[in-house]
Design an enzyme around this catalytic site. Structure first.
Site, PDB file in Angstrom:
ATOM      1  N   SER A 130       0.822  -1.206   0.000  1.00 37.33           N
ATOM      2  CA  SER A 130       0.000   0.000   0.000  1.00 37.33           C
ATOM      3  C   SER A 130       0.857   1.258   0.000  1.00 37.33           C
ATOM      4  CB  SER A 130      -0.940  -0.003   1.190  1.00 37.33           C
ATOM      5  OG  SER A 130      -0.203  -0.243   2.358  1.00 37.33           O
ATOM      6  N   LYS A 131       2.111   1.105   0.425  1.00 37.86           N
ATOM      7  CA  LYS A 131       2.995   2.269   0.499  1.00 37.86           C
ATOM      8  C   LYS A 131       3.705   2.554  -0.828  1.00 37.86           C
ATOM      9  CE  LYS A 131       2.851   3.019   5.095  1.00 37.86           C
ATOM     10  NZ  LYS A 131       1.547   2.361   5.247  1.00 37.86           N
TER      11      LYS A 131
END
Ligand code: GLU
Length: 474
Positions: A246-247
Protein backbone atom coordinates in the site's frame (compact mmCIF):
# COMPACT_ATOMS: atom_id res chain seq x y z
CA UNK A 1 -20.86 -24.85 6.05
CA UNK A 2 -21.84 -24.83 9.69
CA UNK A 3 -24.46 -22.11 9.23
CA UNK A 4 -27.59 -22.92 7.27
CA UNK A 5 -27.99 -19.29 6.21
CA UNK A 6 -27.28 -18.52 2.56
CA UNK A 7 -23.72 -17.25 2.26
CA UNK A 8 -23.62 -13.47 1.71
CA UNK A 9 -20.38 -11.55 1.45
CA UNK A 10 -19.43 -8.08 0.41
CA UNK A 11 -16.67 -5.83 -0.80
CA UNK A 12 -16.89 -2.38 0.72
CA UNK A 13 -14.48 -0.03 -1.02
CA UNK A 14 -14.17 3.64 -0.18
CA UNK A 15 -14.17 5.69 -3.39
CA UNK A 16 -11.22 7.79 -2.31
CA UNK A 17 -8.85 6.55 -5.02
CA UNK A 18 -8.78 4.25 -8.05
CA UNK A 19 -9.38 0.52 -7.52
CA UNK A 20 -6.36 -0.67 -5.56
CA UNK A 21 -4.81 -4.06 -6.25
CA UNK A 22 -5.39 -4.99 -2.59
CA UNK A 23 -9.08 -4.15 -2.84
CA UNK A 24 -9.29 -6.13 -6.07
CA UNK A 25 -7.75 -9.12 -4.25
CA UNK A 26 -10.22 -8.77 -1.34
CA UNK A 27 -13.09 -8.46 -3.81
CA UNK A 28 -11.90 -11.59 -5.61
CA UNK A 29 -11.66 -13.67 -2.42
CA UNK A 30 -15.17 -12.60 -1.41
CA UNK A 31 -16.52 -13.31 -4.87
CA UNK A 32 -14.80 -16.71 -5.04
CA UNK A 33 -16.17 -17.60 -1.62
CA UNK A 34 -19.68 -16.59 -2.71
CA UNK A 35 -19.47 -18.49 -5.99
CA UNK A 36 -17.91 -21.55 -4.34
CA UNK A 37 -20.75 -21.67 -1.80
CA UNK A 38 -23.72 -20.68 -3.94
CA UNK A 39 -23.91 -17.36 -2.12
CA UNK A 40 -24.36 -13.67 -2.93
CA UNK A 41 -21.65 -11.12 -3.53
CA UNK A 42 -22.52 -7.55 -2.63
CA UNK A 43 -20.85 -4.30 -3.63
CA UNK A 44 -21.15 -1.53 -1.07
CA UNK A 45 -19.64 1.85 -1.83
CA UNK A 46 -18.46 3.36 1.46
CA UNK A 47 -18.71 7.02 0.57
CA UNK A 48 -19.41 8.44 4.02
CA UNK A 49 -16.24 10.54 3.85
CA UNK A 50 -17.72 13.31 1.72
CA UNK A 51 -14.52 15.25 1.36
CA UNK A 52 -12.39 12.41 0.06
CA UNK A 53 -15.02 10.43 -1.85
CA UNK A 54 -15.33 11.08 -5.54
CA UNK A 55 -17.76 9.75 -8.14
CA UNK A 56 -14.92 9.20 -10.60
CA UNK A 57 -13.28 6.75 -8.20
CA UNK A 58 -16.58 4.95 -7.70
CA UNK A 59 -16.76 4.56 -11.47
CA UNK A 60 -13.18 3.32 -11.62
CA UNK A 61 -13.88 0.73 -8.91
CA UNK A 62 -16.99 -0.54 -10.68
CA UNK A 63 -15.22 -0.61 -14.04
CA UNK A 64 -12.29 -2.57 -12.56
CA UNK A 65 -14.52 -5.14 -10.83
CA UNK A 66 -16.49 -5.63 -14.04
CA UNK A 67 -13.27 -6.00 -16.04
CA UNK A 68 -12.22 -8.78 -13.68
CA UNK A 69 -15.65 -10.35 -14.12
CA UNK A 70 -16.54 -9.95 -10.43
CA UNK A 71 -20.21 -9.34 -11.02
CA UNK A 72 -22.22 -8.38 -7.96
CA UNK A 73 -25.70 -9.48 -6.96
CA UNK A 74 -26.65 -6.39 -4.95
CA UNK A 75 -25.42 -2.84 -4.68
CA UNK A 76 -25.54 -0.27 -1.87
CA UNK A 77 -24.18 3.24 -1.49
CA UNK A 78 -23.74 4.42 2.09
CA UNK A 79 -24.47 8.07 1.30
CA UNK A 80 -28.04 6.99 0.47
CA UNK A 81 -28.60 5.35 3.84
CA UNK A 82 -28.32 8.25 6.30
CA UNK A 83 -31.82 7.81 7.71
CA UNK A 84 -31.05 4.16 8.54
CA UNK A 85 -27.90 5.09 10.46
CA UNK A 86 -29.79 7.85 12.26
CA UNK A 87 -32.45 5.39 13.35
CA UNK A 88 -29.90 3.03 14.89
CA UNK A 89 -27.95 5.83 16.55
CA UNK A 90 -31.26 6.89 18.09
CA UNK A 91 -31.84 3.33 19.35
CA UNK A 92 -28.43 3.19 21.00
CA UNK A 93 -28.92 6.59 22.67
CA UNK A 94 -32.43 5.67 23.82
CA UNK A 95 -31.25 2.41 25.36
CA UNK A 96 -28.32 4.28 26.94
CA UNK A 97 -25.79 2.06 25.25
CA UNK A 98 -24.38 5.19 23.66
CA UNK A 99 -24.06 8.72 25.00
CA UNK A 100 -23.17 12.27 24.00
CA UNK A 101 -19.65 13.35 24.81
CA UNK A 102 -18.78 17.03 25.10
CA UNK A 103 -15.10 16.74 25.94
CA UNK A 104 -12.94 19.22 24.07
CA UNK A 105 -9.79 18.41 22.18
CA UNK A 106 -7.71 19.91 24.98
CA UNK A 107 -9.46 17.85 27.62
CA UNK A 108 -8.94 14.69 25.61
CA UNK A 109 -5.25 15.48 25.16
CA UNK A 110 -4.89 16.06 28.89
CA UNK A 111 -6.51 12.67 29.64
CA UNK A 112 -4.15 11.05 27.19
CA UNK A 113 -1.08 12.58 28.76
CA UNK A 114 -2.19 11.63 32.27
CA UNK A 115 -2.70 8.01 31.22
CA UNK A 116 0.64 7.91 29.46
CA UNK A 117 2.45 9.22 32.54
CA UNK A 118 0.68 6.54 34.60
CA UNK A 119 2.07 3.97 32.16
CA UNK A 120 -1.41 3.18 30.81
CA UNK A 121 -2.43 2.69 27.18
CA UNK A 122 -4.41 5.84 26.36
CA UNK A 123 -8.18 5.58 25.87
CA UNK A 124 -11.19 7.75 26.56
CA UNK A 125 -11.71 8.04 30.31
CA UNK A 126 -15.48 7.74 30.16
CA UNK A 127 -15.99 11.17 31.73
CA UNK A 128 -19.25 12.03 29.89
CA UNK A 129 -20.83 8.65 30.69
CA UNK A 130 -22.06 10.19 33.90
CA UNK A 131 -23.72 13.23 32.31
CA UNK A 132 -27.48 12.88 32.85
CA UNK A 133 -29.71 12.41 29.80
CA UNK A 134 -31.50 15.69 30.57
CA UNK A 135 -28.30 17.68 30.77
CA UNK A 136 -26.88 16.07 27.64
CA UNK A 137 -30.08 16.76 25.66
CA UNK A 138 -30.11 20.37 26.86
CA UNK A 139 -26.50 20.87 25.80
CA UNK A 140 -27.09 19.28 22.40
CA UNK A 141 -30.17 21.52 22.02
CA UNK A 142 -28.02 24.55 22.81
CA UNK A 143 -25.64 23.54 20.04
CA UNK A 144 -22.68 22.50 22.23
CA UNK A 145 -20.11 20.62 20.12
CA UNK A 146 -20.30 16.88 20.80
CA UNK A 147 -19.74 13.39 19.50
CA UNK A 148 -21.60 10.15 20.22
CA UNK A 149 -19.72 7.37 21.98
CA UNK A 150 -20.57 3.72 22.48
CA UNK A 151 -20.36 2.40 26.03
CA UNK A 152 -17.76 -0.29 25.46
CA UNK A 153 -18.02 -2.86 28.26
CA UNK A 154 -14.82 -3.67 30.12
CA UNK A 155 -14.88 -7.30 29.13
CA UNK A 156 -12.75 -9.53 26.98
CA UNK A 157 -14.11 -10.39 23.60
CA UNK A 158 -13.08 -13.36 21.50
CA UNK A 159 -13.89 -14.18 17.93
CA UNK A 160 -12.85 -17.04 15.75
CA UNK A 161 -11.19 -15.80 12.62
CA UNK A 162 -11.62 -18.33 9.82
CA UNK A 163 -8.03 -17.81 8.73
CA UNK A 164 -6.18 -16.81 11.88
CA UNK A 165 -8.03 -18.83 14.51
CA UNK A 166 -9.16 -17.44 17.83
CA UNK A 167 -8.43 -13.73 18.43
CA UNK A 168 -9.00 -11.96 21.74
CA UNK A 169 -9.38 -8.26 22.53
CA UNK A 170 -9.99 -6.53 25.85
CA UNK A 171 -12.82 -3.98 25.87
CA UNK A 172 -11.15 -2.37 28.88
CA UNK A 173 -8.26 -1.36 26.64
CA UNK A 174 -10.44 -0.08 23.82
CA UNK A 175 -12.50 2.47 25.74
CA UNK A 176 -15.69 4.16 24.59
CA UNK A 177 -15.31 4.58 20.85
CA UNK A 178 -16.82 7.44 18.86
CA UNK A 179 -19.56 6.21 16.57
CA UNK A 180 -20.83 9.57 15.28
CA UNK A 181 -19.42 13.05 14.92
CA UNK A 182 -21.06 16.31 15.69
CA UNK A 183 -24.17 16.79 13.60
CA UNK A 184 -24.82 13.05 13.74
CA UNK A 185 -22.44 12.01 10.93
CA UNK A 186 -21.90 8.32 11.72
CA UNK A 187 -18.38 6.92 11.54
CA UNK A 188 -16.84 3.94 9.80
CA UNK A 189 -17.17 1.26 12.49
CA UNK A 190 -20.80 2.14 13.10
CA UNK A 191 -22.00 2.28 9.49
CA UNK A 192 -20.13 -0.88 8.54
CA UNK A 193 -21.81 -2.71 11.38
CA UNK A 194 -25.28 -1.51 10.49
CA UNK A 195 -24.81 -2.29 6.81
CA UNK A 196 -23.26 -5.70 7.35
CA UNK A 197 -26.04 -6.77 9.66
CA UNK A 198 -28.96 -5.30 7.71
CA UNK A 199 -27.71 -6.76 4.46
CA UNK A 200 -27.39 -10.10 6.26
CA UNK A 201 -23.70 -10.56 5.58
CA UNK A 202 -22.70 -13.99 6.84
CA UNK A 203 -18.92 -13.68 6.40
CA UNK A 204 -16.89 -10.51 6.64
CA UNK A 205 -13.79 -11.20 4.55
CA UNK A 206 -11.36 -8.28 4.47
CA UNK A 207 -7.73 -7.25 4.88
CA UNK A 208 -5.78 -7.90 8.04
CA UNK A 209 -5.47 -4.14 8.54
CA UNK A 210 -9.08 -4.22 9.75
CA UNK A 211 -8.50 -6.72 12.57
CA UNK A 212 -8.50 -4.03 15.27
CA UNK A 213 -11.87 -2.75 13.98
CA UNK A 214 -13.50 -6.14 14.40
CA UNK A 215 -13.91 -6.05 18.23
CA UNK A 216 -15.34 -2.53 17.97
CA UNK A 217 -17.87 -3.70 15.43
CA UNK A 218 -18.74 -6.72 17.55
CA UNK A 219 -19.37 -4.45 20.56
CA UNK A 220 -21.73 -2.35 18.42
CA UNK A 221 -23.51 -5.49 17.22
CA UNK A 222 -23.89 -6.72 20.78
CA UNK A 223 -25.31 -3.37 21.88
CA UNK A 224 -27.96 -3.68 19.17
CA UNK A 225 -28.61 -7.39 19.80
CA UNK A 226 -27.49 -8.20 16.28
CA UNK A 227 -26.43 -11.62 15.07
CA UNK A 228 -22.65 -11.61 14.66
CA UNK A 229 -21.23 -12.71 11.29
CA UNK A 230 -18.10 -14.79 10.84
CA UNK A 231 -14.83 -13.02 10.17
CA UNK A 232 -11.84 -13.82 7.97
CA UNK A 233 -8.88 -11.46 7.72
CA UNK A 234 -6.74 -11.83 4.62
CA UNK A 235 -2.94 -11.49 4.75
CA UNK A 236 -1.46 -8.16 3.79
CA UNK A 237 0.06 -7.74 0.35
CA UNK A 238 3.78 -7.11 0.53
CA UNK A 239 6.45 -6.01 -1.92
CA UNK A 240 9.24 -8.54 -2.55
CA UNK A 241 11.34 -6.67 0.06
CA UNK A 242 8.48 -7.28 2.55
CA UNK A 243 7.47 -3.60 2.76
CA UNK A 244 3.74 -2.92 2.57
CA UNK A 245 2.46 -2.72 -0.94
CA UNK A 246 0.00 0.00 0.00
CA UNK A 247 3.00 2.27 0.50
CA UNK A 248 4.20 1.83 -3.08
CA UNK A 249 3.77 5.10 -4.93
CA UNK A 250 3.01 3.76 -8.40
CA UNK A 251 1.50 0.61 -9.79
CA UNK A 252 -1.01 -0.05 -7.05
CA UNK A 253 -4.11 0.55 -9.12
CA UNK A 254 -5.70 -2.21 -11.17
CA UNK A 255 -6.00 0.22 -14.05
CA UNK A 256 -2.21 0.44 -14.32
CA UNK A 257 -2.09 -3.31 -14.99
CA UNK A 258 -5.05 -3.22 -17.37
CA UNK A 259 -3.31 -0.52 -19.41
CA UNK A 260 -0.05 -2.50 -19.57
CA UNK A 261 -1.94 -5.37 -21.10
CA UNK A 262 -2.34 -8.00 -18.43
CA UNK A 263 -5.28 -10.21 -19.21
CA UNK A 264 -8.21 -10.70 -16.91
CA UNK A 265 -7.47 -14.44 -16.72
CA UNK A 266 -3.87 -13.84 -15.58
CA UNK A 267 -4.89 -11.14 -13.14
CA UNK A 268 -7.53 -13.39 -11.52
CA UNK A 269 -5.06 -16.27 -11.30
CA UNK A 270 -2.32 -14.05 -9.86
CA UNK A 271 -4.59 -12.30 -7.35
CA UNK A 272 -6.08 -15.61 -6.20
CA UNK A 273 -2.58 -16.90 -5.51
CA UNK A 274 -1.84 -13.87 -3.39
CA UNK A 275 -2.60 -15.62 -0.15
CA UNK A 276 -4.21 -18.81 -1.44
CA UNK A 277 -3.22 -21.90 -3.37
CA UNK A 278 -4.98 -25.18 -4.20
CA UNK A 279 -4.28 -28.55 -2.57
CA UNK A 280 -2.07 -29.71 -5.42
CA UNK A 281 0.82 -27.86 -7.01
CA UNK A 282 -1.12 -26.44 -9.94
CA UNK A 283 -0.45 -22.79 -10.65
CA UNK A 284 -2.00 -21.91 -13.98
CA UNK A 285 -5.72 -22.12 -13.34
CA UNK A 286 -8.78 -20.58 -14.91
CA UNK A 287 -11.46 -18.98 -12.82
CA UNK A 288 -13.81 -21.98 -12.83
CA UNK A 289 -11.04 -24.25 -11.60
CA UNK A 290 -10.25 -21.76 -8.84
CA UNK A 291 -13.91 -21.53 -7.78
CA UNK A 292 -14.03 -25.32 -7.54
CA UNK A 293 -10.99 -25.44 -5.27
CA UNK A 294 -11.46 -22.24 -3.28
CA UNK A 295 -11.54 -22.66 0.47
CA UNK A 296 -10.83 -20.05 3.14
CA UNK A 297 -9.10 -22.78 5.14
CA UNK A 298 -6.32 -22.72 2.58
CA UNK A 299 -5.65 -19.00 2.90
CA UNK A 300 -2.24 -18.35 4.45
CA UNK A 301 -1.68 -16.20 7.54
CA UNK A 302 1.64 -14.67 6.49
CA UNK A 303 1.98 -11.75 4.10
CA UNK A 304 1.40 -12.38 0.40
CA UNK A 305 4.23 -11.21 -1.84
CA UNK A 306 3.37 -9.18 -4.90
CA UNK A 307 6.01 -9.97 -7.49
CA UNK A 308 5.97 -8.35 -10.91
CA UNK A 309 8.02 -11.24 -12.32
CA UNK A 310 5.44 -13.72 -11.13
CA UNK A 311 2.65 -11.64 -12.61
CA UNK A 312 4.51 -11.55 -15.93
CA UNK A 313 4.88 -15.30 -15.80
CA UNK A 314 1.15 -15.76 -15.14
CA UNK A 315 0.33 -13.41 -17.99
CA UNK A 316 2.71 -15.04 -20.43
CA UNK A 317 1.29 -18.46 -19.56
CA UNK A 318 -2.31 -17.31 -19.99
CA UNK A 319 -1.52 -15.51 -23.25
CA UNK A 320 -0.03 -18.72 -24.64
CA UNK A 321 -3.16 -20.62 -23.67
CA UNK A 322 -5.57 -18.10 -25.04
CA UNK A 323 -7.62 -18.69 -28.15
CA UNK A 324 -6.20 -16.58 -31.03
CA UNK A 325 -9.55 -15.06 -31.95
CA UNK A 326 -10.17 -13.91 -28.41
CA UNK A 327 -6.65 -12.55 -28.11
CA UNK A 328 -6.94 -10.77 -31.43
CA UNK A 329 -9.89 -8.79 -30.10
CA UNK A 330 -7.99 -7.62 -27.00
CA UNK A 331 -4.75 -7.07 -28.92
CA UNK A 332 -6.40 -4.52 -31.19
CA UNK A 333 -6.59 -2.12 -28.24
CA UNK A 334 -2.80 -2.11 -27.96
CA UNK A 335 -1.80 -1.29 -31.54
CA UNK A 336 -2.56 1.62 -33.92
CA UNK A 337 -6.07 1.53 -35.34
CA UNK A 338 -4.75 1.31 -38.91
CA UNK A 339 -3.01 -2.03 -38.27
CA UNK A 340 -5.02 -5.00 -39.46
CA UNK A 341 -3.90 -7.80 -37.21
CA UNK A 342 -4.44 -11.41 -38.17
CA UNK A 343 -4.45 -14.64 -36.29
CA UNK A 344 -1.04 -15.74 -37.64
CA UNK A 345 0.63 -12.60 -36.26
CA UNK A 346 -0.92 -13.18 -32.88
CA UNK A 347 -0.03 -16.84 -32.90
CA UNK A 348 3.63 -16.10 -33.64
CA UNK A 349 3.96 -13.49 -30.92
CA UNK A 350 1.83 -14.72 -28.06
CA UNK A 351 4.44 -16.91 -26.43
CA UNK A 352 7.09 -14.21 -26.65
CA UNK A 353 5.55 -11.33 -24.73
CA UNK A 354 4.71 -10.77 -21.08
CA UNK A 355 2.12 -8.07 -21.54
CA UNK A 356 0.18 -6.73 -24.46
CA UNK A 357 1.73 -3.28 -24.46
CA UNK A 358 4.79 -5.01 -25.97
CA UNK A 359 2.70 -5.88 -29.02
CA UNK A 360 3.21 -2.61 -30.82
CA UNK A 361 6.95 -3.06 -30.92
CA UNK A 362 6.84 -6.78 -31.66
CA UNK A 363 4.37 -6.47 -34.52
CA UNK A 364 5.49 -3.24 -36.13
CA UNK A 365 7.70 -4.95 -38.76
CA UNK A 366 4.58 -6.50 -40.31
CA UNK A 367 3.22 -3.05 -41.03
CA UNK A 368 6.40 -1.16 -41.81
CA UNK A 369 9.46 -3.06 -42.90
CA UNK A 370 12.41 -1.61 -40.99
CA UNK A 371 15.25 -0.37 -43.14
CA UNK A 372 18.24 -2.70 -42.93
CA UNK A 373 21.72 -2.98 -44.37
CA UNK A 374 22.22 -5.60 -47.11
CA UNK A 375 25.00 -7.06 -44.95
CA UNK A 376 22.37 -8.12 -42.39
CA UNK A 377 21.10 -10.63 -44.96
CA UNK A 378 24.32 -12.61 -44.69
CA UNK A 379 24.46 -15.62 -42.48
CA UNK A 380 27.92 -16.06 -40.93
CA UNK A 381 30.57 -16.01 -43.68
CA UNK A 382 28.22 -16.19 -46.67
CA UNK A 383 29.04 -13.86 -49.52
CA UNK A 384 26.43 -11.70 -51.25
CA UNK A 385 26.33 -13.95 -54.29
CA UNK A 386 25.33 -16.92 -52.14
CA UNK A 387 22.72 -14.82 -50.35
CA UNK A 388 21.20 -13.80 -53.66
CA UNK A 389 21.17 -17.38 -54.91
CA UNK A 390 19.47 -18.65 -51.78
CA UNK A 391 16.91 -15.86 -51.68
CA UNK A 392 16.00 -16.60 -55.28
CA UNK A 393 15.43 -20.27 -54.37
CA UNK A 394 13.19 -19.22 -51.51
CA UNK A 395 11.35 -16.79 -53.74
CA UNK A 396 10.56 -19.63 -56.15
CA UNK A 397 9.20 -21.79 -53.34
CA UNK A 398 6.97 -18.99 -52.08
CA UNK A 399 5.91 -18.16 -55.60
CA UNK A 400 4.76 -21.70 -56.20
CA UNK A 401 2.81 -21.91 -52.96
CA UNK A 402 -0.96 -21.47 -52.94
CA UNK A 403 -2.29 -17.99 -52.19
CA UNK A 404 -3.52 -18.77 -48.69
CA UNK A 405 -0.13 -19.95 -47.39
CA UNK A 406 -0.12 -21.85 -44.12
CA UNK A 407 3.04 -21.98 -42.05
CA UNK A 408 3.21 -25.77 -41.86
CA UNK A 409 2.92 -26.17 -45.65
CA UNK A 410 5.52 -23.56 -46.44
CA UNK A 411 7.80 -24.98 -43.79
CA UNK A 412 7.59 -28.42 -45.40
CA UNK A 413 8.23 -27.02 -48.85
CA UNK A 414 11.16 -24.90 -47.76
CA UNK A 415 12.74 -27.72 -45.77
CA UNK A 416 12.36 -29.99 -48.75
CA UNK A 417 14.14 -27.42 -50.89
CA UNK A 418 16.96 -27.11 -48.33
CA UNK A 419 17.35 -30.89 -48.18
CA UNK A 420 20.78 -31.68 -46.79
CA UNK A 421 21.93 -28.05 -47.20
CA UNK A 422 22.55 -25.49 -44.47
CA UNK A 423 19.37 -24.26 -42.80
CA UNK A 424 21.04 -21.09 -41.55
CA UNK A 425 22.23 -20.10 -45.03
CA UNK A 426 18.74 -20.47 -46.44
CA UNK A 427 16.51 -19.35 -43.58
CA UNK A 428 18.48 -16.42 -42.19
CA UNK A 429 18.49 -14.30 -45.38
CA UNK A 430 14.82 -15.14 -45.86
CA UNK A 431 13.88 -14.11 -42.34
CA UNK A 432 15.80 -10.83 -42.59
CA UNK A 433 14.21 -10.12 -45.96
CA UNK A 434 10.76 -10.70 -44.49
CA UNK A 435 11.18 -8.88 -41.20
CA UNK A 436 14.08 -6.47 -41.64
CA UNK A 437 15.29 -7.39 -38.15
CA UNK A 438 17.40 -9.98 -36.44
CA UNK A 439 14.88 -10.85 -33.77
CA UNK A 440 11.65 -12.12 -35.26
CA UNK A 441 9.48 -15.22 -35.49
CA UNK A 442 10.41 -17.99 -37.92
CA UNK A 443 10.16 -17.17 -41.64
CA UNK A 444 7.30 -19.69 -41.94
CA UNK A 445 5.24 -17.85 -39.34
CA UNK A 446 6.02 -14.53 -40.97
CA UNK A 447 5.06 -15.76 -44.44
CA UNK A 448 1.67 -16.95 -43.20
CA UNK A 449 1.10 -13.66 -41.37
CA UNK A 450 2.20 -11.44 -44.26
CA UNK A 451 0.58 -13.47 -47.02
CA UNK A 452 2.09 -14.49 -50.32
CA UNK A 453 1.98 -11.11 -52.04
CA UNK A 454 3.67 -9.08 -49.33
CA UNK A 455 6.22 -11.85 -48.67
CA UNK A 456 7.28 -11.85 -52.32
CA UNK A 457 7.43 -8.06 -52.32
CA UNK A 458 9.83 -8.13 -49.38
CA UNK A 459 12.01 -10.86 -50.89
CA UNK A 460 12.21 -8.83 -54.10
CA UNK A 461 13.18 -5.77 -52.14
CA UNK A 462 16.03 -7.71 -50.52
CA UNK A 463 17.17 -8.88 -53.94
CA UNK A 464 17.15 -5.27 -55.14
CA UNK A 465 19.23 -4.25 -52.16
CA UNK A 466 21.73 -6.91 -53.16
CA UNK A 467 21.78 -5.69 -56.76
CA UNK A 468 22.55 -2.17 -55.60
CA UNK A 469 25.67 -3.54 -54.01
CA UNK A 470 27.87 -3.44 -57.07
CA UNK A 471 30.77 -5.46 -55.88
CA UNK A 472 30.14 -8.71 -54.04
CA UNK A 473 32.38 -9.37 -51.13
CA UNK A 474 33.94 -12.77 -50.97
N1 GLU B 1 -14.18 0.75 3.42
C1 GLU B 1 -13.16 -0.08 3.96
C2 GLU B 1 -11.91 0.02 3.13
O1 GLU B 1 -11.99 0.48 2.00
C3 GLU B 1 -13.53 -1.53 4.01
C4 GLU B 1 -14.25 -1.84 5.20
C5 GLU B 1 -14.52 -3.29 5.48
O2 GLU B 1 -14.27 -4.15 4.63
O3 GLU B 1 -15.03 -3.53 6.54
O4 GLU B 1 -10.88 -0.33 3.60
Amino acid sequence: MSSDRKVRVRIAPSPTGPLHIGTARTALFNWLFARANGGDFILRIEDTDEERSDKKFEEDIEKGLKWLGLNWDEFYRQSERDSIYEEYLGKLLASQKAYYCFCTKDELEEMRQTMLTQGLAPKYSGKCRSTSTEEASARVGKGDPHVIRLKVPEVKIEFKDLIRGSIEFDGALIGDIIIARDGGAPLYNFVVTIDDVLSEITHVIRGEDHISNTPKQIFIMQALDFKIPKFAHLPMILNPNKSKMSKRSDSVSLDYYIKRGYTKEAMINFLAFMGWHPKDDREIMDVDEIIKEFDLGRVQKGGAIFSDEKLDWFNNSHLKKMDNKELLKIAENFVPKSWKLNSAMIDAVKGRINHLDELKESLSFYFKLPDYEPATLRWQDMNFGEVELNLNKMKDVVNEAENDIKKKDIENKILEEIGEGSKGEMLWPLRIALSGQENSPSPFEIIEALGKKESLKRINLALQKLEVKETYET
